[in-house]
Write an enzyme that holds these catalytic residues in place. Sequence first.
Site, PDB file in Angstrom:
ATOM      1  N   SER A 150       0.865  -1.183   0.000  1.00 41.83           N
ATOM      2  CA  SER A 150       0.000   0.000   0.000  1.00 41.83           C
ATOM      3  C   SER A 150       0.894   1.223   0.000  1.00 41.83           C
ATOM      4  O   SER A 150       2.111   1.113   0.099  1.00 41.83           O
ATOM      5  CB  SER A 150      -0.872   0.012   1.243  1.00 41.83           C
ATOM      6  N   LYS A 151       0.287   2.372  -0.112  1.00 43.36           N
ATOM      7  CA  LYS A 151       1.045   3.616  -0.117  1.00 43.36           C
ATOM      8  C   LYS A 151       1.954   3.732   1.112  1.00 43.36           C
ATOM      9  O   LYS A 151       3.007   4.325   1.055  1.00 43.36           O
ATOM     10  CB  LYS A 151       0.093   4.806  -0.124  1.00 43.36           C
TER      11      LYS A 151
END
Length: 486
Positions: A257-258
Amino acid sequence: MPNKKVRVRFAPSPTGDLHVGNIRTALFDWAYARHTGGTFIFRIEDTDTTRVTDEYIAAAIDTLRWLGLQWDEGPEVGGESGPYLQSQRLDIYAHWAAKFIEQKDAYYCYCTPAELEATREAQRASNQAPGYDGKCRDLTAEQIADYKTQGRESVIRMRMPEGTTTFVDAIRGEVSFEHKFVPDFVLVRGDGSPLYTLAVAVDDILMKVTHVLRGEDLLSSTPRQIRVYQAMGVALEEYPTFAHLPFVMGQDNAKLSKRNGEVSIAWYREAGFLPVAICNYLALLGWSPGEDRENVSMQELVELFTVERVNSSPARFDMKKLEAINADKIRALSIEEFLDWSLPFLKKSSLISGTEAEIALVKSALPIIQERITRLSEIPAMLTFLFVKNFTIEAESLAKVTDKSAKEVLNRSLLELTPLTEWTHATIEAALRSSLIDSLGLKPRIAFGSVRIAVTGSTISPPLFESMELLGKEASLARISSALAL
Ligand code: GLU
């Protein structure tokens, strides 16, 4: 599905920049299509107009092109099953939804969000599986009329019969879902817009998709899609084969994920990764060419890619490995190719404007940095010494050239270099070696370190003698003199 021409699709919902997981899917879809001589379809799933934007759609198209994953049918290319933007196919979904209602496979549901929430609450309280309780399944004409007079909005819901859906996933083997955990699901929203489950299933059938290779996060949506196929009256042998690719985990083992790593492909592009390196690296996330090989070309990927070689266990993203592959791919470029990749980075950094003379100089400098970089974005810093307009020595390096021994080194260098009539890396090296190492007895690191800072302004630069040759005699000597004057 023997004897059937393979048709695979990559079907992102561009609600942001395409990320590592999307591209891994696109790459496997593409490789499978190419390996089998099949068709690679690119479909944009943009029915969620609140989240998909035209910019993201354009960026997705651009990213796929940049990566070299050319599609045979899809946006800008067209094809016999178009249009390929779901937002342009709304009448098709409406047609099928109406048909499902007519067949009683689907029904109008008038439950309000508050009622649905109350049901969920009650299910939580009694430890039941969450999901729609089927309240509107068999409404009478009176009840419907009553809801309508109340001004209630209705959604269209698919009726999920009792039982189990079982299918063979090409990567995971047999997978079963008991329908008590697959409640009746919404096909069409209150405003008439279709949901993913309806659109994806209808399109996969109408576009004659034979293989659905996609991320594991979509595994649980499969029984719902199969339910739509049934309602469409599709024969079992016409169902696509599903193959759910393993999750890509971040370096810290959490889902990518980010938060844990750069995930957007746009970021990699700006950071100076070559598309072939990204594709090579992503190919290894869940697939392997065998024999512990890590370097594969696009052509080899096409030759070797089979779904049987895809692993079902999660793959872990490893930036170091990607960088190592990128460095390898940079080294493998011809100078012309390397030049083409370098120029945008040099122009963006404003180091060059792109004149013929500048380009010629860049070209002659590239061989000395090709072995030394892992990302294209490192190029401007490496070549600053050649192109910078007002050359100054970095403040922190200053101390190193102004101490006593450096003064001696620079003085001596000037003395030896000035009479040189031939200015090549070999003559420069010979002159500096004999004066600094042999006569002064200095260690090469100290001797050449001072000259390097004086000439390039930095302790990190391409090889010194080659750099001085490129810079030319006049500029090199002038820089040494001004360092002395400091
Ligand atoms: N549009 C879906 C997504 O981006 C994927 C569709 C599919 O591959 O089935 O998540």
